[in-house]
Design a protein around this motif. Structure first.
Motif, PDB file in Angstrom:
ATOM      1  N   PHE A 192       0.820  -1.201   0.000  1.00 56.75           N
ATOM      2  CA  PHE A 192       0.000   0.000   0.000  1.00 56.75           C
ATOM      3  C   PHE A 192       0.863   1.264   0.000  1.00 56.75           C
ATOM      4  O   PHE A 192       0.515   2.253  -0.641  1.00 56.75           O
ATOM      5  N   LYS A 193       1.989   1.244   0.716  1.00 56.05           N
ATOM      6  CA  LYS A 193       2.891   2.395   0.696  1.00 56.05           C
ATOM      7  C   LYS A 193       3.476   2.590  -0.697  1.00 56.05           C
ATOM      8  O   LYS A 193       3.639   3.720  -1.157  1.00 56.05           O
ATOM      9  N   LEU A 194       3.800   1.503  -1.389  1.00 57.23           N
ATOM     10  CA  LEU A 194       4.327   1.583  -2.747  1.00 57.23           C
ATOM     11  C   LEU A 194       3.286   2.177  -3.691  1.00 57.23           C
ATOM     12  O   LEU A 194       3.598   3.072  -4.474  1.00 57.23           O
ATOM     13  N   ILE A 195       2.051   1.694  -3.604  1.00 60.08           N
ATOM     14  CA  ILE A 195       0.974   2.220  -4.444  1.00 60.08           C
ATOM     15  C   ILE A 195       0.762   3.709  -4.149  1.00 60.08           C
ATOM     16  O   ILE A 195       0.610   4.523  -5.071  1.00 60.08           O
ATOM     17  N   PHE A 196       0.779   4.092  -2.873  1.00 58.17           N
ATOM     18  CA  PHE A 196       0.595   5.487  -2.509  1.00 58.17           C
ATOM     19  C   PHE A 196       1.729   6.354  -3.039  1.00 58.17           C
ATOM     20  O   PHE A 196       1.492   7.449  -3.558  1.00 58.17           O
ATOM     21  N   SER A 197       2.973   5.878  -2.936  1.00 63.28           N
ATOM     22  CA  SER A 197       4.094   6.683  -3.428  1.00 63.28           C
ATOM     23  C   SER A 197       4.062   6.808  -4.951  1.00 63.28           C
ATOM     24  O   SER A 197       4.384   7.874  -5.491  1.00 63.28           O
ATOM     25  N   ILE A 198       3.674   5.742  -5.650  1.00 64.74           N
ATOM     26  CA  ILE A 198       3.549   5.820  -7.109  1.00 64.74           C
ATOM     27  C   ILE A 198       2.457   6.823  -7.484  1.00 64.74           C
ATOM     28  O   ILE A 198       2.643   7.659  -8.371  1.00 64.74           O
ATOM     29  N   PHE A 199       1.331   6.762  -6.817  1.00 63.82           N
ATOM     30  CA  PHE A 199       0.235   7.693  -7.069  1.00 63.82           C
ATOM     31  C   PHE A 199       0.675   9.126  -6.786  1.00 63.82           C
ATOM     32  O   PHE A 199       0.370  10.043  -7.548  1.00 63.82           O
ATOM     33  N   ARG A 200       1.404   9.316  -5.698  1.00 62.61           N
ATOM     34  CA  ARG A 200       1.899  10.652  -5.352  1.00 62.61           C
ATOM     35  C   ARG A 200       2.873  11.182  -6.391  1.00 62.61           C
ATOM     36  O   ARG A 200       2.820  12.349  -6.776  1.00 62.61           O
ATOM     37  N   ARG A 201       3.757  10.322  -6.888  1.00 59.36           N
ATOM     38  CA  ARG A 201       4.709  10.738  -7.928  1.00 59.36           C
ATOM     39  C   ARG A 201       3.990  11.129  -9.211  1.00 59.36           C
ATOM     40  O   ARG A 201       4.366  12.101  -9.865  1.00 59.36           O
ATOM     41  N   ILE A 202       2.964  10.366  -9.569  1.00 55.06           N
ATOM     42  CA  ILE A 202       2.196  10.685 -10.780  1.00 55.06           C
ATOM     43  C   ILE A 202       1.533  12.053 -10.632  1.00 55.06           C
ATOM     44  O   ILE A 202       1.567  12.878 -11.556  1.00 55.06           O
ATOM     45  N   ILE A 203       0.940  12.305  -9.478  1.00 53.30           N
ATOM     46  CA  ILE A 203       0.312  13.607  -9.230  1.00 53.30           C
ATOM     47  C   ILE A 203       1.354  14.723  -9.301  1.00 53.30           C
ATOM     48  O   ILE A 203       1.108  15.789  -9.893  1.00 53.30           O
ATOM     49  N   LEU A 204       2.540  14.515  -8.712  1.00 53.24           N
ATOM     50  CA  LEU A 204       3.588  15.532  -8.755  1.00 53.24           C
ATOM     51  C   LEU A 204       4.066  15.793 -10.180  1.00 53.24           C
ATOM     52  O   LEU A 204       4.326  16.946 -10.549  1.00 53.24           O
ATOM     53  N   ILE A 205       4.176  14.753 -10.991  1.00 51.36           N
ATOM     54  CA  ILE A 205       4.581  14.927 -12.387  1.00 51.36           C
ATOM     55  C   ILE A 205       3.525  15.723 -13.146  1.00 51.36           C
ATOM     56  O   ILE A 205       3.848  16.650 -13.902  1.00 51.36           O
ATOM     57  N   ILE A 206       2.259  15.393 -12.941  1.00 56.94           N
ATOM     58  CA  ILE A 206       1.178  16.122 -13.612  1.00 56.94           C
ATOM     59  C   ILE A 206       1.166  17.583 -13.171  1.00 56.94           C
ATOM     60  O   ILE A 206       1.030  18.492 -14.005  1.00 56.94           O
ATOM     61  N   MET A 207       1.348  17.826 -11.884  1.00 54.86           N
ATOM     62  CA  MET A 207       1.375  19.206 -11.386  1.00 54.86           C
ATOM     63  C   MET A 207       2.566  19.977 -11.942  1.00 54.86           C
ATOM     64  O   MET A 207       2.426  21.151 -12.294  1.00 54.86           O
TER      65      MET A 207
END
Length: 161
Positions: free
Chosen positions: A113-128
């Motif tokens: 779950f931490k891995l999924i959360f960090s991947i999701f967070r990175r995707i959001i940061l890239i989009i931003m």
């Protein structure tokens, strides 16, 4: 009831006492590991009372299934002896099993779950960052426009007193 049926019912009540001891011990160890500011740590007594009540109801349900609802004085004695048997003999074994379950089952799930959360967070940061890069020329124009408007009207609009 025959003697063998009584022996089986006493044995089941001793086993239920061992399981009650294991559940309560697991609850106490888990709550002891929490931080002092945790919600569960503040309401330890209430939570333990609720767990004891649920375990008592489950015990009476087991009695209902096994004996048809008949309750004898030997039943709570057998369950208390099961709890004491857990405390004296089985506690190290159950704690060892708990650590195995923690390391083999719970921690990999938390890591996933931490891995999924960090991947999701990175995707959001890239989009931003892409959006901010696209809007950077407009941001420069807006800051220039805002500084001109603020210099003309801002001092009178936001004047104190």
């Amino acid at each position: 009831m025959t003697v063998s049926e009584q022996f089986v019912s006493i044995l089941i009540m001793i086993i239920s006492g061992i399981l009650v001891g294991a559940v309560i011990d697991c609850l106490r160890v888990t709550i002891g590991a929490l931080s002092p500011k945790s919600f569960l740590k503040r309401f330890t007594i209430g939570l333990e009372l609720v767990i004891w009540a649920l375990l008592g109801a489950l015990t009476f349900y087991i009695l209902y299934i096994i004996k048809g609802g008949e309750w004898r004085l030997i039943d709570p004695i057998a369950q208390i002896s099961g709890i004491l048997l857990y405390e004296s003999l089985f506690q190290p074994f159950f704690r060892f099993l708990g650590k195995i379950v923690l390391f083999v089952v719970v921690r990999p799930i938390l890591i996933f779950f931490k891995l999924i959360f960090s991947i999701f967070r990175r995707i959001i940061l890239i989009i931003m960052s892409i959006i901010l890069f696209i809007l950077s020329p407009f941001r420069k124009l807006f800051t220039k426009w805002y500084s001109k408007v603020y210099s003309k009207f801002g001092k009178s609009i936001f004047k104190k007193g």
